[in-house]
Design a protein around this motif. Structure first.
Motif, PDB file in Angstrom:
ATOM      1  N   ILE A 150      -5.807  40.854 -54.294  1.00 33.25           N
ATOM      2  CA  ILE A 150      -5.216  39.877 -53.376  1.00 33.25           C
ATOM      3  C   ILE A 150      -3.910  40.423 -52.810  1.00 33.25           C
ATOM      4  N   PHE A 151      -3.081  40.988 -53.675  1.00 31.61           N
ATOM      5  CA  PHE A 151      -1.757  41.422 -53.225  1.00 31.61           C
ATOM      6  C   PHE A 151      -1.761  42.802 -52.582  1.00 31.61           C
ATOM      7  N   ASN A 152      -2.850  43.580 -52.765  1.00 30.80           N
ATOM      8  CA  ASN A 152      -2.918  44.858 -52.027  1.00 30.80           C
ATOM      9  C   ASN A 152      -3.691  44.708 -50.719  1.00 30.80           C
ATOM     10  N   GLY A 153      -4.159  43.498 -50.443  1.00 24.90           N
ATOM     11  CA  GLY A 153      -4.832  43.218 -49.177  1.00 24.90           C
ATOM     12  C   GLY A 153      -6.321  43.441 -49.169  1.00 24.90           C
ATOM     13  N   SER A 154      -6.918  43.754 -50.339  1.00 21.64           N
ATOM     14  CA  SER A 154      -8.364  43.996 -50.389  1.00 21.64           C
ATOM     15  C   SER A 154      -9.167  42.702 -50.356  1.00 21.64           C
ATOM     16  N   ILE A 155      -8.661  41.664 -50.968  1.00 19.67           N
ATOM     17  CA  ILE A 155      -9.287  40.343 -50.922  1.00 19.67           C
ATOM     18  C   ILE A 155      -8.485  39.493 -49.944  1.00 19.67           C
ATOM     19  N   THR A 156      -9.164  38.992 -48.919  1.00 20.56           N
ATOM     20  CA  THR A 156      -8.454  38.328 -47.821  1.00 20.56           C
ATOM     21  C   THR A 156      -8.869  36.878 -47.591  1.00 20.56           C
ATOM     22  N   GLN A 157      -9.902  36.395 -48.311  1.00 19.16           N
ATOM     23  CA  GLN A 157     -10.388  35.033 -48.118  1.00 19.16           C
ATOM     24  C   GLN A 157     -10.386  34.290 -49.449  1.00 19.16           C
ATOM     25  N   TRP A 158     -10.078  33.006 -49.405  1.00 18.65           N
ATOM     26  CA  TRP A 158     -10.012  32.224 -50.634  1.00 18.65           C
ATOM     27  C   TRP A 158     -11.381  31.986 -51.264  1.00 18.65           C
ATOM     28  N   ASN A 159     -12.449  32.075 -50.486  1.00 18.95           N
ATOM     29  CA  ASN A 159     -13.789  31.904 -51.060  1.00 18.95           C
ATOM     30  C   ASN A 159     -14.444  33.243 -51.381  1.00 18.95           C
ATOM     31  N   ASP A 160     -13.647  34.276 -51.557  1.00 13.68           N
ATOM     32  CA  ASP A 160     -14.176  35.590 -51.933  1.00 13.68           C
ATOM     33  C   ASP A 160     -14.957  35.476 -53.243  1.00 13.68           C
ATOM     34  N   PRO A 161     -16.089  36.200 -53.373  1.00 14.54           N
ATOM     35  CA  PRO A 161     -16.909  36.115 -54.592  1.00 14.54           C
ATOM     36  C   PRO A 161     -16.140  36.399 -55.878  1.00 14.54           C
ATOM     37  N   ALA A 162     -15.154  37.291 -55.833  1.00 11.65           N
ATOM     38  CA  ALA A 162     -14.400  37.615 -57.046  1.00 11.65           C
ATOM     39  C   ALA A 162     -13.590  36.419 -57.539  1.00 11.65           C
ATOM     40  N   ILE A 163     -13.100  35.596 -56.611  1.00 12.36           N
ATOM     41  CA  ILE A 163     -12.381  34.379 -56.994  1.00 12.36           C
ATOM     42  C   ILE A 163     -13.363  33.308 -57.437  1.00 12.36           C
ATOM     43  N   ALA A 164     -14.451  33.150 -56.684  1.00 14.66           N
ATOM     44  CA  ALA A 164     -15.438  32.112 -56.991  1.00 14.66           C
ATOM     45  C   ALA A 164     -16.069  32.318 -58.356  1.00 14.66           C
ATOM     46  N   ALA A 165     -16.309  33.570 -58.738  1.00  9.34           N
ATOM     47  CA  ALA A 165     -16.969  33.860 -60.015  1.00  9.34           C
ATOM     48  C   ALA A 165     -16.145  33.391 -61.206  1.00  9.34           C
ATOM     49  N   GLN A 166     -14.835  33.309 -61.050  1.00  6.95           N
ATOM     50  CA  GLN A 166     -13.967  32.909 -62.162  1.00  6.95           C
ATOM     51  C   GLN A 166     -13.571  31.435 -62.105  1.00  6.95           C
ATOM     52  N   ASN A 167     -14.071  30.735 -61.085  1.00  7.73           N
ATOM     53  CA  ASN A 167     -13.671  29.344 -60.884  1.00  7.73           C
ATOM     54  C   ASN A 167     -14.877  28.497 -60.510  1.00  7.73           C
ATOM     55  N   GLU A 168     -15.838  28.434 -61.409  1.00  6.96           N
ATOM     56  CA  GLU A 168     -17.072  27.700 -61.165  1.00  6.96           C
ATOM     57  C   GLU A 168     -16.769  26.233 -60.868  1.00  6.96           C
ATOM     58  N   GLY A 169     -17.328  25.733 -59.792  1.00  4.32           N
ATOM     59  CA  GLY A 169     -17.143  24.335 -59.418  1.00  4.32           C
ATOM     60  C   GLY A 169     -15.955  24.070 -58.526  1.00  4.32           C
ATOM     61  N   ALA A 170     -15.079  25.052 -58.367  1.00  6.88           N
ATOM     62  CA  ALA A 170     -13.919  24.851 -57.500  1.00  6.88           C
ATOM     63  C   ALA A 170     -14.340  24.885 -56.033  1.00  6.88           C
ATOM     64  N   GLN A 171     -13.743  24.016 -55.235  1.00  6.46           N
ATOM     65  CA  GLN A 171     -14.039  23.968 -53.805  1.00  6.46           C
ATOM     66  C   GLN A 171     -13.114  24.950 -53.087  1.00  6.46           C
ATOM     67  N   LEU A 172     -13.585  26.178 -52.961  1.00  8.07           N
ATOM     68  CA  LEU A 172     -12.772  27.232 -52.360  1.00  8.07           C
ATOM     69  C   LEU A 172     -13.028  27.274 -50.853  1.00  8.07           C
ATOM     70  N   PRO A 173     -12.001  27.144 -50.044  1.00  5.57           N
ATOM     71  CA  PRO A 173     -12.198  27.082 -48.592  1.00  5.57           C
ATOM     72  C   PRO A 173     -12.407  28.457 -47.967  1.00  5.57           C
ATOM     73  N   ASP A 174     -13.058  28.464 -46.824  1.00  7.91           N
ATOM     74  CA  ASP A 174     -13.180  29.680 -46.012  1.00  7.91           C
ATOM     75  C   ASP A 174     -11.876  29.808 -45.218  1.00  7.91           C
ATOM     76  N   LEU A 175     -10.854  30.322 -45.890  1.00 14.05           N
ATOM     77  CA  LEU A 175      -9.485  30.312 -45.374  1.00 14.05           C
ATOM     78  C   LEU A 175      -8.824  31.652 -45.655  1.00 14.05           C
ATOM     79  N   ASN A 176      -8.088  32.151 -44.688  1.00 18.02           N
ATOM     80  CA  ASN A 176      -7.376  33.412 -44.893  1.00 18.02           C
ATOM     81  C   ASN A 176      -6.317  33.281 -45.980  1.00 18.02           C
ATOM     82  N   ILE A 177      -6.177  34.334 -46.755  1.00 20.45           N
ATOM     83  CA  ILE A 177      -5.111  34.411 -47.754  1.00 20.45           C
ATOM     84  C   ILE A 177      -3.889  35.078 -47.127  1.00 20.45           C
TER      85      ILE A 177
END
Length: 364
Positions: A150-177
């Motif tokens: 996230i902080f090196n700029g490789s992950i740029t969206q809040w609904n990125d699979p790497a975030i979603a995989a660790q937060n099952e059930g969370a409503q992650l938006p299609d939103l720029n980080i």
């Protein structure tokens, strides 16, 4: 930026306007005890880590209650600025989110000191919170690799699979980080990037640094307050700041071993007590070498250990008396509890206090 000779003289003169109006404390004991035997007056100038800002406000108020004729001025301009100002002799002490490196001490000089021997010790222990502002989300679970991306700029969206995989059930938006970092040289940045370097080296390749790498982009903000303000006022923002400033924002639980650990003063204190003092230091230079990779239960690894820094021997003995008294108050049980109440920090342990007290007593 170097201070002019006139500015140095003026600043040091302001610091040195300290007078002992009766029997001074010679051993640097607790403020409560020594205040009964001595009456100090004058102005003590310090500055540095903004992470200590709320704690310093509490310490100053408490200290001045028992030393009514003393004025303590602390400028939370940032760790780098505080170390530079102290080294140039424009302040009597510094607050810093890291100790001076041994090669920096060897290079010297330190203009307020009679020698280049320093007294450095942890005075403020607090977790660094990863804070974010995403509507509908109060907390997230993240591992070190995901934080680094996230902080090196490789992950740029809040609904990125790497975030979603660790937060099952969370409503992650299609939103720029928008990742917010400190724009100034910062010990908080140094501690945060030291964690990333130790735990996600393949994704965080620039090591532990206090000045943010421009190649990673993001949004820069001045000081702790600037980062918190940018995250609070932004949309889809994420940043890092002393946990005392995290109220009202979403926060990240960090993966440690097989569990996700939320920040807390207790978890921050646990990793400090489990760590050792750096090798190559003098007896009164107590710099902690944190084990960021610990997988012990309940340990929060993104921790800030903020130091107080002074001279072992001051060029002006009056400075030594006042610094010794103020430092003693800060590390006392009363002083540490004041900081905990004001800033949510973790009081230092009795074992650590027993190491610090002889260092303060050595100030002259």
């Amino acid at each position: 930026m170097k201070l002019s000779a006139f500015a140095k003289v003026a600043a040091i003169g302001g610091i040195a306007a300290l007078t002992l109006t009766s029997c001074a404390a010679n051993e640097g004991g607790s403020a409560e005890g020594d205040a009964q035997a001595s009456s100090l007056s004058g102005t003590l100038v310090g500055g540095g880590a903004s992470s200590q800002g709320s704690a310093q406000e509490a310490w100053v108020a408490g200290f001045q209650t028992t030393h009514a004729d003393v004025t303590v001025n602390y400028d939370p301009a940032g760790s780098g600025a505080g170390r530079e100002t102290f080294q140039q002799g424009a302040s009597a002490f510094a607050g810093s989110d890291r100790a001076f490196k041994t090669d920096e001490i060897e290079a010297g000089p330190f203009d307020s000191c009679a020698t280049d021997a320093l007294v450095e010790f942890p005075a403020y222990i607090s977790p660094i919170a990863i804070i974010f502002n995403v509507e509908g989300l109060d907390s997230l679970n993240l591992d070190a690799a995901t934080v680094a991306k996230i902080f090196n700029g490789s992950i740029t969206q809040w609904n990125d699979p790497a975030i979603a995989a660790q937060n099952e059930g969370a409503q992650l938006p299609d939103l720029n980080i928008t990742a917010v970092h400190r724009s100034d040289e910062s010990g908080t940045t140094g501690n945060f990037t030291e964690y990333l370097s130790a735990t996600a080296a393949s994704d965080w390749t620039v090591g532990s640094i206090e000045s943010w790498p421009t190649e990673f982009g993001g949004e820069g903000a001045q000081g702790t307050s600037g980062v918190v303000e940018a995250v609070t006022n932004g949309v889809g923002t994420i940043g890092y700041a002393d946990a005392s400033r995290a109220e009202g924002l979403g926060t990240v639980a960090i993966k440690v071993g097989e569990e996700y650990v939320e920040y807390s003063p207790e978890a921050a204190a646990a990793i400090v007590d489990a760590s050792t003092v750096e090798e190559g230091r003098t007896d009164h230079d107590i710099a902690i070498e944190l084990d960021r990779t610990s997988t012990a239960e309940g340990v929060y690894p993104i921790v800030l250990v903020s130091y107080l820094i002074g001279c072992e021997e001051y060029a002006d003995a009056a400075n030594a008396e006042l610094v010794k008294e103020y430092f003693s108050y800060i590390v006392s049980e009363e002083g540490q509890q004041l900081a905990a109440d004001a800033a949510g920090s973790a009081p230092i342990s009795a074992d650590l206090r027993s190491q610090i007290e002889p260092a303060i007593a050595a100030i002259k």
